[in-house]
Enzyme design. Structure first.
Site, short mmCIF file in Angstrom:
data_model
loop_
_atom_site.label_atom_id
_atom_site.label_comp_id
_atom_site.label_asym_id
_atom_site.label_seq_id
_atom_site.Cartn_x
_atom_site.Cartn_y
_atom_site.Cartn_z
N HIS A 156 8.52 13.39 -60.32
CA HIS A 156 8.49 13.20 -58.86
C HIS A 156 7.17 12.58 -58.39
CE1 HIS A 156 12.11 15.72 -57.78
NE2 HIS A 156 11.97 15.96 -59.07
N ASP A 365 0.92 8.47 -53.61
CA ASP A 365 2.05 9.37 -53.41
C ASP A 365 3.22 8.90 -54.26
OD1 ASP A 365 3.54 11.42 -52.27
OD2 ASP A 365 2.90 10.95 -50.22
C1 G6P Z 1 5.20 17.87 -54.96
C2 G6P Z 1 5.68 18.05 -56.38
C3 G6P Z 1 6.71 19.17 -56.47
C4 G6P Z 1 6.15 20.41 -55.82
C5 G6P Z 1 5.75 20.15 -54.37
C6 G6P Z 1 5.15 21.38 -53.66
O1 G6P Z 1 6.20 17.30 -54.18
O2 G6P Z 1 6.22 16.85 -56.90
O3 G6P Z 1 7.03 19.44 -57.82
O4 G6P Z 1 7.11 21.45 -55.86
O5 G6P Z 1 4.78 19.10 -54.38
O6 G6P Z 1 4.11 21.91 -54.39
P1 G6P Z 1 4.11 23.39 -54.98
O7 G6P Z 1 2.92 23.41 -55.86
O8 G6P Z 1 4.01 24.29 -53.80
O9 G6P Z 1 5.41 23.60 -55.73
#
Ligand code: G6P
Length: 456
Positions: A156, A365
């Site tokens: 992602h 990003d």
């Molecule tokens: C990004 C990453 C995700 C992640 C999200 C929120 O979008 O690609 O994998 O889940 O951030 O971050 P967190 O550390 O709270 O899961």
């Protein structure tokens, strides 16, 4: 789609709110839920709480298999390796990545735990679909346990250029882990190319054309699959009566400024919130004679609050907000409204609808779905999107006003253009953006990714 899918992601698609399991918001869950429900698939992930994990259970028609993470593992794996090494390294090293051997060890053992739980959940000829940077070793580990399933991996976030990736002390292990997949998918063409180069150098893979690698006698497909949103849902909510009413109310609460500018981000150093505030201050400076003309709303969603770099960032941004409001505010009027919280979807969409200009200026990003959400909410209403060249979304949303977010004066100038754009030009640009966001929605994304895996 007939084959069963097992999604393996850091987090489960639901979290415990103290009383019950609540489905997590977000495009990935919305896109995959119907597919998993239809094929009897399951989802392996962490519940969001350290300590004991609940037994497997069903939620919204999907079998959830929680992975247990202790508080210590969370420190080394999640806060440490994931968010202090890989996250900054893969985002242009905006903050210096920290490489610690005592973080690598839990990253490996936690990845192995996910792979074991997944191996138990899988049946012959299922598709295992591993998500994101937290689980880069899982494809390789899973292949060692199960040779009778198809393995996909979706990143992602950006895959960095080799000049940055080569700093990683465990670069060979990461590449070998990823090459355990049959299909590796990325947000952008640049990430596909960066990965292919790193795979050749550190995995000794051979390229077969631009989208295929040969590694240890196996063929591995590379795919560009930009993630997207449930566009129709955003369009419907945006045009609903309560949202339209709330948007008008918000404009009034913001002092009926002539132009409302909006930023919505997780509070993360990759998002460029500080430089964006400086660019807005530049706009105020050139309009000192009309102090209440512009209002800027920054929604900052709390994130990873235990990582030191995020704590420093929060205090820097809050100081800057104070400075801009101190320099340009008046009694009863602050040009910057800063909200440190997450908003529920309807309220968020009301902000999108209320905003004349959306400022999406990350320094790097993977995609940036906020940009796409804003467009979906402005199909029938005026609005201008200012978008960083360094967001994955810039590969698709070419009719936005594209900016280099590091060039503060250029962002100020673009803001000036955006706030004065004539309505015909704004409409033409928005129509083009709208077409893209409608055609390439999250369902199309899931179809593309899964078709590639099905065909394997
Ligand atoms: C990004 C990453 C995700 C992640 C999200 C929120 O979008 O690609 O994998 O889940 O951030 O971050 P967190 O550390 O709270 O899961």
């Amino acid at each position: 789609m007939t084959r069963r899918i097992v999604v393996i992601a850091n987090r489960l698609p639901a979290s415990w709110d103290g009383e019950q399991w609540v489905t997590s918001p977000g495009g990935l869950v919305r896109a995959l839920e119907p597919v998993l429900q239809r094929t009897g698939g399951s989802w392996v992930g962490w519940s969001g709480t350290a300590g004991d994990a609940p037994d497997p259970f069903e939620h919204d028609g999907i079998a959830l298999r929680p992975v247990r993470l202790s508080a210590d593992e969370l420190d080394g794996f999640y806060y440490g390796f994931c968010n202090s090494a890989i996250w900054p390294l893969y985002h242009d090293a905006i903050v210096a990545p920290e490489f610690h051997r005592h973080h690598w060890q839990p990253y490996r053992s936690v990845n192995e735990r996910y792979a074991r739980v997944a191996a138990e959940a899988l049946q012959p000829s299922d598709i295992a679909w591993v998500q994101d940077y937290q689980l880069q070793l899982v494809p390789g580990m899973l292949r060692a346990f199960r040779t009778d399933v198809t393995i996909g991996f979706y990143l992602h976030i950006p895959f960095p250029p080799i000049e940055l990736f080569s700093r990683l002390p465990w670069r060979r292990q990461i590449i070998e882990g990823l090459l355990g997949a049959d299909v590796l998918a990325f947000q952008t063409r640049a990430s596909v190319q960066n990965f292919a180069r790193a795979a050749r150098r550190y995995g000794h893979a051979e390229s077969v054309g631009r989208r295929e690698l040969n590694w240890r006698g196996r063929s591995i497909k590379l795919q560009r699959a930009p993630i997207a949103i449930d566009t129709a849902h955003f369009e419907t909510v945006a045009s609903s009566e309560p949202v339209q009413r709330r948007a008008a109310e918000l404009r009034h609460e913001l002092g009926d400024a002539e132009r409302i500018i909006l930023g919505v981000d997780r509070l993360d150093y990759t998002k460029g919130i500080d430089l964006r505030l400086k660019a807005f201050a530049g706009l105020l400076e050139t309009n000192r004679n009309e102090p209440r003309r512009y209002a800027f709303v920054q929604v900052a969603v709390p994130s990873r609050e235990d990582v030191p770099a995020y704590q420093v960032l929060r205090s820097d941004i809050e100081q800057l907000v104070g400075r801009v409001n101190g320099d340009y505010g008046q009694p009863g009027w602050s040009p910057v409204s800063y909200l440190y919280r997450s908003l529920d979807l309807e309220e968020l969409i009301s902000y999108y609808v209320a905003a004349d200009v959306m400022l999406v200026t990350p320094l790097r990003d993977g995609m940036n779905l906020v940009a796409k959400e804003y467009v979906a909410c402005h199909r029938d209403q005026p609005g201008v999107l200012v978008l960083s060249e360094f967001a994955g979304a810039a590969e698709q949303l070419k009719s936005a006003l594209l900016v280099n977010p590091y060039d503060v004066d250029a962002v100020t100038e673009t803001l000036r253009v955006a706030t004065r754009m004539d309505s015909a030009e704004a409409r033409t640009r928005m129509q083009r953006l709208s077409r893209t966001v409608r055609k390439e929605d999250v369902f199309e994304w899931a179809r593309d990714c899964l078709a590639m895996l099905e065909a394997f």
